[in-house]
Design an enzyme around this catalytic site. Structure first.
Site, PDB file in Angstrom:
ATOM      1  N   ASP A   7      52.526 114.219  32.168  1.00 20.53           N
ATOM      2  CA  ASP A   7      52.851 114.431  30.656  1.00 20.53           C
ATOM      3  C   ASP A   7      53.358 115.667  31.646  1.00 20.53           C
ATOM      4  OD1 ASP A   7      54.556 114.786  28.799  1.00 20.53           O
ATOM      5  OD2 ASP A   7      51.758 115.572  28.418  1.00 20.53           O
ATOM      6  N   ASP A   9      54.536 119.051  29.190  1.00 20.22           N
ATOM      7  CA  ASP A   9      53.876 120.360  28.006  1.00 20.22           C
ATOM      8  C   ASP A   9      52.351 119.934  27.596  1.00 20.22           C
ATOM      9  OD1 ASP A   9      56.258 121.023  28.299  1.00 20.22           O
ATOM     10  OD2 ASP A   9      57.044 119.928  26.900  1.00 20.22           O
ATOM     11  N   THR A  50      57.480 113.474  31.025  1.00 18.65           N
ATOM     12  CA  THR A  50      58.343 114.493  30.128  1.00 18.65           C
ATOM     13  C   THR A  50      59.033 114.278  28.488  1.00 18.65           C
ATOM     14  OG1 THR A  50      58.353 116.845  29.182  1.00 18.65           O
ATOM     15  CG2 THR A  50      59.025 115.966  30.991  1.00 18.65           C
ATOM     16  N   ASN A  51      59.058 113.938  27.744  1.00 17.33           N
ATOM     17  CA  ASN A  51      59.411 113.752  26.359  1.00 17.33           C
ATOM     18  C   ASN A  51      60.749 114.502  26.048  1.00 17.33           C
ATOM     19  OD1 ASN A  51      58.611 111.452  25.380  1.00 17.33           O
ATOM     20  ND2 ASN A  51      58.238 111.810  23.883  1.00 17.33           N
ATOM     21  N   SER A  53      63.058 115.884  23.713  1.00 16.34           N
ATOM     22  CA  SER A  53      63.811 115.583  23.043  1.00 16.34           C
ATOM     23  C   SER A  53      64.426 117.072  22.627  1.00 16.34           C
ATOM     24  CB  SER A  53      63.280 115.468  21.567  1.00 16.34           C
ATOM     25  OG  SER A  53      62.425 116.488  21.299  1.00 16.34           O
ATOM     26  N   CYS A  99      62.991 105.467  27.105  1.00 19.14           N
ATOM     27  CA  CYS A  99      62.049 106.179  27.227  1.00 19.14           C
ATOM     28  C   CYS A  99      61.142 106.696  26.971  1.00 19.14           C
ATOM     29  CB  CYS A  99      63.192 107.105  28.135  1.00 19.14           C
ATOM     30  SG  CYS A  99      64.498 107.774  27.785  1.00 19.14           S
TER      31      CYS A  99
HETATM   32 MG   LIG Z   1      52.341 116.892  26.494  1.00 18.18          MG
HETATM   33 ZN   LIG Z   2      65.346 108.843  25.894  1.00 17.47          ZN
END
Ligand SMILES: [Mg+2]
Ligand SMILES: [Zn+2]
Length: 176
Positions: A7, A9, A50-51, A53, A99
């Site tokens: 990951d 962050d 990594t997300n 958004s 995802c």
């Molecule tokens: Mg994180």
């Molecule tokens: Zn996605």
């Protein structure tokens, strides 16, 4: 292959509840940069899932995200290492994508890119979503206490989760 997935962050750089919206707000954890370089030099491929958004929310754009990742690559390269594939989910929680963690789509993307199996691969994160994504594809869930890790530790963890102080400690274990 020796593949490790991270990951971003809270693992590689400091996390922020207010999102990381600019290159200036992307603050690396120095020991994590060094850990990636050490692993890379020892033959590990270190990929990132990594997300993000904040892109869907309009807080920053793809060019800004890519500038953070260029900085990451540069910092690791300065220490003689290399960062592998970085995949991000730009979607919001209501977009229904496959995802965004806890869904494992990004882990599958990484496995497909490297034409390798995911079973047993370590996925290192700081939130429950990371651990759940790992479990969904039979990766080894690994929790670090940096970022939101201490908060995550206060909740029930998936069985078999490994816990380390930080990414440096993960690297120490893998390289021992
Ligand atoms: Mg994180
Ligand atoms: Zn996605």
């Amino acid at each position: 292959m020796k593949l490790l997935i991270l990951d971003r962050d809270g693992v590689i750089n400091q996390d922020s509840d207010a999102y990381i919206k600019t290159l200036d707000e992307w603050i690396p954890i120095p020991s994590s940069i060094a850990a990636i370089a050490r692993l890379s030099q020892a033959g590990w491929t270190v990929a990132v899932a990594t997300n993000q958004s904040g892109i869907a929310r309009g807080y920053y754009d793809l060019a800004t995200l890519e500038s953070m990742h260029a900085r990451l690559r540069q910092l690791v390269a300065e220490q003689g290492g290399e960062v592998g594939l970085i995949v991000h989910c730009p979607h919001g929680p209501d977009d229904g994508c496959d995802c965004r963690k806890p869904k494992p789509g990004m882990l599958r993307q990484i496995a497909a890119h490297y034409a390798t199996e995911l079973a047993g691969i370590w996925f290192v994160g700081d939130t429950s979503g990371d651990l759940q994504a790992a479990l969904a594809v039979d990766c080894q869930p690994v929790l670090v206490k940096t970022g939101k890790g201490e908060r995550t530790l206060a909740k029930p963890l998936p069985p078999g989760t490994l816990v380390f102080a930080d990414l440096a400690a993960v690297a120490d274990q893998l390289l021992s």
